[in-house]
Design an enzyme around this catalytic site. Structure first.
Site, short mmCIF file in Angstrom:
data_model
loop_
_atom_site.label_atom_id
_atom_site.label_comp_id
_atom_site.label_asym_id
_atom_site.label_seq_id
_atom_site.Cartn_x
_atom_site.Cartn_y
_atom_site.Cartn_z
N SER A 143 0.80 -1.23 -0.09
CA SER A 143 -0.03 -0.16 0.25
C SER A 143 0.94 1.24 -0.16
O SER A 143 1.91 1.30 0.65
CB SER A 143 -0.96 -0.07 1.32
OG SER A 143 -1.31 1.32 1.49
N TYR A 165 -1.28 6.06 -4.18
CA TYR A 165 -2.22 6.99 -4.05
C TYR A 165 -1.77 8.27 -4.73
O TYR A 165 -0.45 8.79 -4.11
CB TYR A 165 -2.76 7.34 -2.64
CG TYR A 165 -3.72 6.52 -1.98
CD1 TYR A 165 -5.00 5.90 -2.71
CD2 TYR A 165 -3.36 5.82 -0.82
CE1 TYR A 165 -5.96 5.10 -1.98
CE2 TYR A 165 -4.48 4.81 -0.23
CZ TYR A 165 -5.49 4.53 -0.97
OH TYR A 165 -6.28 3.77 -0.25
N THR A 191 -4.68 3.61 -7.26
CA THR A 191 -5.88 3.64 -6.73
C THR A 191 -6.50 4.95 -7.02
O THR A 191 -5.92 5.99 -6.71
CB THR A 191 -5.96 3.24 -5.32
OG1 THR A 191 -5.40 2.00 -5.10
CG2 THR A 191 -7.07 3.22 -4.78
N LYS A 290 -7.08 0.71 -10.10
CA LYS A 290 -7.85 -0.04 -9.14
C LYS A 290 -8.74 1.03 -8.58
O LYS A 290 -8.48 2.16 -8.18
CB LYS A 290 -7.07 -0.54 -7.69
CG LYS A 290 -7.92 -1.03 -6.65
CD LYS A 290 -6.71 -1.37 -5.48
CE LYS A 290 -7.63 -1.85 -4.22
NZ LYS A 290 -8.10 -0.90 -3.38
N HIS A 314 -13.46 -0.57 -2.76
CA HIS A 314 -12.48 -0.36 -1.69
C HIS A 314 -13.06 -1.09 -0.37
O HIS A 314 -13.09 -0.42 0.69
CB HIS A 314 -12.38 1.07 -1.54
CG HIS A 314 -10.93 1.70 -1.13
ND1 HIS A 314 -10.25 2.30 -1.99
CD2 HIS A 314 -10.57 1.75 0.17
CE1 HIS A 314 -9.16 2.76 -1.18
NE2 HIS A 314 -9.41 2.27 -0.02
#
Ligand SMILES: Cc1cc2nc3c(=O)[nH]c(=O)nc-3n(C[C@H](O)[C@H](O)[C@H](O)COP(=O)(O)O)c2cc1C
Length: 419
Positions: A143, A165, A191, A290, A314
């Site tokens: 992540s 992100y 994402t 995503k 999510h």
């Protein structure tokens, strides 16, 4: 142009026979399991164990979704709307769930979804998940909101994927993408369903916040959950100091207790397709988007050079009321052309994996349960979880009358309300 061709998503039909594999793809024997994990028989059992193990705010952060939990509930409800219609006497002795995705042969059709702040939930959480995934030969997505440096994960598990992100400013995007490439990642997952912060009022109710605000309640929760306080939080503080957001940008982010930590999430509302095009020009590896839910976005992503799509709401944590990915999966598959469509949100059983594959998913990802597994059992816990899920897939393939995942066709399902 996609760097992918059709061959890379073929299912393995080789005779790597796991039909009689006594364990799942992680190969952990029941005898070698730590005693407290022997009672964990399904992925949901990890949630029960984690609820006891974790302080309320930390458990609430992982288990929670947004507002009314409508999407969270739909993510489970949708699977129970589908029933199986098994075939019989098909000789299922050669069943294999091995799956080739992007040219890599994985042991199973599922991987580890990216989860932020994992290292606050499980000691060195991202490393634990990455090592277990590598050992079981399934992909792990690291992540961008993690507290462990992306370089450290790449070192222990070089095949891991990285999820970013994106900061809303092009120079910062370029610097981050450059850092990910230098660390050796071959797959970048963007994402895109977090343009603004979700309404996680459940976090406030359970006492979780970023920045993490030390208070009496948190202290009391710590005292009443000593295994987590000493084994995860205390041990982290002692060995590594206060955790920081390590991978939001090219440079180190703020510590989790810093007042300016929310600024780290800023400017994402500026993001648009031009930013994706910018990354496609810069990033030479595989690019996956995503958080796509609309079929037109799937088409634009493919035309913008994405190599794959993850259909996801999510885990119900962003726009409450978003439908389950499974409901839109067939339409997205139709628009995605030759790029693989993957999905996550609500996968808890081997039967869920098989239903998603029947509706066109090439691969799925599992979120919360694997983090609970890391929290309560470390690497052994994650391996056990992988074994449980892959054993369920293997068993269900046999009961459905199929030998390969290519055989998992929509004809083996019916919509219960149509029956
Ligand atoms: C605690 C937690 C943290 C998450 N953090 C991230 C993240 O940093 N990046 C991301 O793309 N998705 C994140 N997600 C979403 C997951 O990647 C995934 O989409 C979701 O968990 C799938 O649903 P499931 O938990 O029902 O399996 C997070 C989910 C959870 C539960």
């Amino acid at each position: 142009m996609s760097v992918l061709d059709k061959e890379t998503v073929e299912r393995s039909t080789s005779s790597d026979v796991d039909a009689h594999h006594p364990h799942g793809v992680a190969g952990v024997s029941q005898e070698s399991l730590p005693r407290h994990l022997r009672r964990v028989l399904s992925l949901d059992d990890f949630e029960t164990a984690a609820r006891r193990h974790l302080p309320r705010p930390i458990f609430g952060y992982v288990s929670g979704a947004a507002e009314t939990n409508a999407s969270l509930h739909d993510n489970r409800a949708v699977f129970s709307e589908l029933g199986f219609v098994p075939r019989i006497l098909t000789d299922v002795s050669k069943r294999s769930q091995a799956t080739t995705l992007f040219g890599h042969g994985y042991a199973a059709p599922f991987g580890v979804a990216p989860r932020g702040i994992s290292a606050l939930v499980a000691y060195r959480g991202d490393l634990v998940l990455a090592r277990a995934a590598a050992q079981a030969n399934i992909p792990m997505v690291m992540s961008g909101s993690s507290l462990i440096r992306l370089e450290d994960v790449a070192k222990v598990a070089p095949g891991s994927w990285f999820q970013a992100y994106l900061p809303g400013e092009p120079p910062r995007i370029a610097a981050l993408v450059d850092r990910v490439a230098r660390a050796g990642y071959g797959t970048l997952v963007l994402t895109v369903d977090t343009a603004v912060l979700a309404n996680r009022e459940n976090n406030i109710r359970s006492g979780f916040s970023t920045p993490l605000r030390p208070n009496l309640r948190l202290a009391w929760d710590g005292i009443t959950h000593p295994r987590w306080s000493l084994g995860t939080f205390g041990r982290t503080l002692l060995r590594y100091g206060m955790p920081h957001f390590e991978n939001s940008y090219a440079e180190r982010g703020a510590p989790i207790v810093a007042r300016n930590v929310t600024r780290d999430f800023g400017m994402r509302d500026h993001l648009n397709w031009e930013h994706l095009a910018q990354i496609r020009r810069q990033w030479k590896g595989r690019l996956i988007v995503k958080g796509i839910m609309h079929q037109q976005d799937a088409r634009i992503a493919r035309e913008s050079g994405a190599d794959g799509i993850i259909v996801s709401n999510h885990g119900g944590r962003q726009l409450d009321g978003t439908v389950s990915p499974l409901r839109v999966l067939p339409k997205i598959v139709a628009e995605a052309g030759d790029i693989p469509v993957m999905m996550d949100s609500g996968i808890r059983r081997g039967s869920d994996v098989l239903k998603a594959l029947a509706l066109g998913a090439r691969f799925v990802f599992v979120g919360r349960p694997l983090l609970y597994a890391a929290a309560v059992g470390g690497e052994a816990g994650v391996l056990h979880a992988i074994d449980i899920l892959s054993t369920e897939i293997n068993r269900n393939m046999g009961l459905l009358g199929i030998n390969t995942l290519n055989d998992m066709r929509p004809e083996l399902l019916v919509r219960l309300k149509d029956v």
